[in-house]
Motif scaffolding. Structure first.
Motif, short mmCIF file in Angstrom:
data_model
loop_
_atom_site.label_atom_id
_atom_site.label_comp_id
_atom_site.label_asym_id
_atom_site.label_seq_id
_atom_site.Cartn_x
_atom_site.Cartn_y
_atom_site.Cartn_z
N PRO A 36 55.73 -11.10 -22.55
CA PRO A 36 55.32 -10.55 -23.84
C PRO A 36 55.31 -11.63 -24.92
N LEU A 37 54.31 -11.55 -25.77
CA LEU A 37 54.20 -12.47 -26.91
C LEU A 37 54.75 -11.79 -28.15
N MET A 38 55.37 -12.57 -29.01
CA MET A 38 55.95 -12.02 -30.24
C MET A 38 55.64 -12.98 -31.38
N GLY A 39 55.30 -12.40 -32.51
CA GLY A 39 55.06 -13.17 -33.73
C GLY A 39 55.83 -12.54 -34.87
N ASN A 40 55.82 -13.19 -36.01
CA ASN A 40 56.60 -12.70 -37.15
C ASN A 40 56.19 -11.30 -37.58
N ALA A 41 54.89 -11.05 -37.71
CA ALA A 41 54.44 -9.73 -38.18
C ALA A 41 54.84 -8.63 -37.19
N LEU A 90 39.92 -4.18 -38.29
CA LEU A 90 40.02 -2.99 -37.46
C LEU A 90 40.07 -1.74 -38.32
N LYS A 91 39.88 -0.60 -37.67
CA LYS A 91 39.95 0.69 -38.38
C LYS A 91 41.30 0.83 -39.10
N ASP A 92 42.36 0.44 -38.43
CA ASP A 92 43.69 0.44 -39.03
C ASP A 92 44.03 -1.01 -39.38
N GLU A 93 43.95 -1.35 -40.63
CA GLU A 93 44.19 -2.72 -41.11
C GLU A 93 45.53 -3.28 -40.61
N ALA A 94 46.51 -2.41 -40.44
CA ALA A 94 47.83 -2.85 -40.01
C ALA A 94 47.85 -3.36 -38.57
N ASP A 95 46.79 -3.15 -37.81
CA ASP A 95 46.73 -3.62 -36.43
C ASP A 95 46.09 -5.00 -36.30
N ASN A 96 45.52 -5.54 -37.36
CA ASN A 96 44.86 -6.85 -37.28
C ASN A 96 45.79 -7.94 -36.76
N HIS A 97 47.05 -7.87 -37.14
CA HIS A 97 47.99 -8.92 -36.71
C HIS A 97 48.17 -8.94 -35.19
N LEU A 98 47.96 -7.82 -34.53
CA LEU A 98 48.09 -7.79 -33.06
C LEU A 98 46.97 -8.60 -32.41
N ILE A 99 45.77 -8.46 -32.93
CA ILE A 99 44.64 -9.25 -32.43
C ILE A 99 44.90 -10.73 -32.67
N LEU A 101 47.73 -12.27 -32.96
CA LEU A 101 48.77 -12.74 -32.05
C LEU A 101 48.20 -12.94 -30.65
N ALA A 102 47.39 -11.99 -30.20
CA ALA A 102 46.78 -12.12 -28.87
C ALA A 102 45.92 -13.37 -28.77
N VAL A 103 45.16 -13.65 -29.80
CA VAL A 103 44.31 -14.85 -29.82
C VAL A 103 45.18 -16.10 -29.84
N ALA A 104 46.16 -16.16 -30.74
CA ALA A 104 47.02 -17.33 -30.88
C ALA A 104 47.82 -17.62 -29.61
N GLY A 105 48.24 -16.56 -28.93
CA GLY A 105 49.07 -16.73 -27.75
C GLY A 105 48.32 -16.80 -26.44
N GLY A 106 47.00 -16.65 -26.48
CA GLY A 106 46.23 -16.67 -25.24
C GLY A 106 46.58 -15.50 -24.34
N ALA A 107 46.74 -14.34 -24.94
CA ALA A 107 47.13 -13.14 -24.17
C ALA A 107 46.03 -12.73 -23.19
#
Length: 140
Positions: A36-41, A90-99, A101-107
């Motif tokens: 699992p990847l984890m970031g500050n947000a 995204l439709k829910d602005e609060a989910d943008n950080h998940l994308i 993180l996925a990009v930054a971490g190479g998920a």
């Protein structure tokens, strides 16, 4: 090992349900089958949810046990710093950080129970897939 971003809704579902795909996905992370990847947000979102006692009124684990489980999960995570905010809008602005993180971490996968919230972004990234816990367990 497959790298995943585990949305908080999956973690909460794993704690509230006595069984199911969310619980199995969390267990697989704890057993080292996924990274699992984890970031500050995302970390702040986990902390915020864990402090909501009313959310866990039906949980079999008490506050201390939930904290221990979260710490165990966090110990399996690879921490990533997100240096660039892509804002896929995204439709829910609060989910943008998940994308981000996925990009930054190479998920490989972003695992969520709210797939519809990730449909039709303004920016699309094809390096990972947004899937639910059932699909993760089948494919992962």
């Amino acid at each position: 090992m497959r790298k995943i971003v585990l949305d908080t809704c999956v973690f909460v579902s794993a704690l509230l349900g006595p069984s199911g795909a969310s619980r199995s996905a969390l267990r697989a992370c704890l057993e080292g089958r996924y990274l699992p990847l984890m970031g500050n947000a995302l970390f702040l979102e986990y902390e915020d949810l864990m402090a909501r006692d009313r959310l866990f009124a039906q949980c079999a684990l008490d506050t201390k046990e939930r904290s221990i489980l979260l710490d165990a999960f966090l110990s399996t995570c690879r921490w990533k710093t997100v240096y660039y905010g892509w804002r896929p809008n995204l439709k829910d602005e609060a989910d943008n950080h998940l994308i981000e993180l996925a990009v930054a971490g190479g998920a490989d996968f972003l695992v969520t129970k709210n797939i519809k919230d990730f449909q039709n972004p303004e920016l699309y990234f094809d390096g990972f897939r947004v899937i639910d816990p059932v699909t993760l367990l089948k494919e992962g």
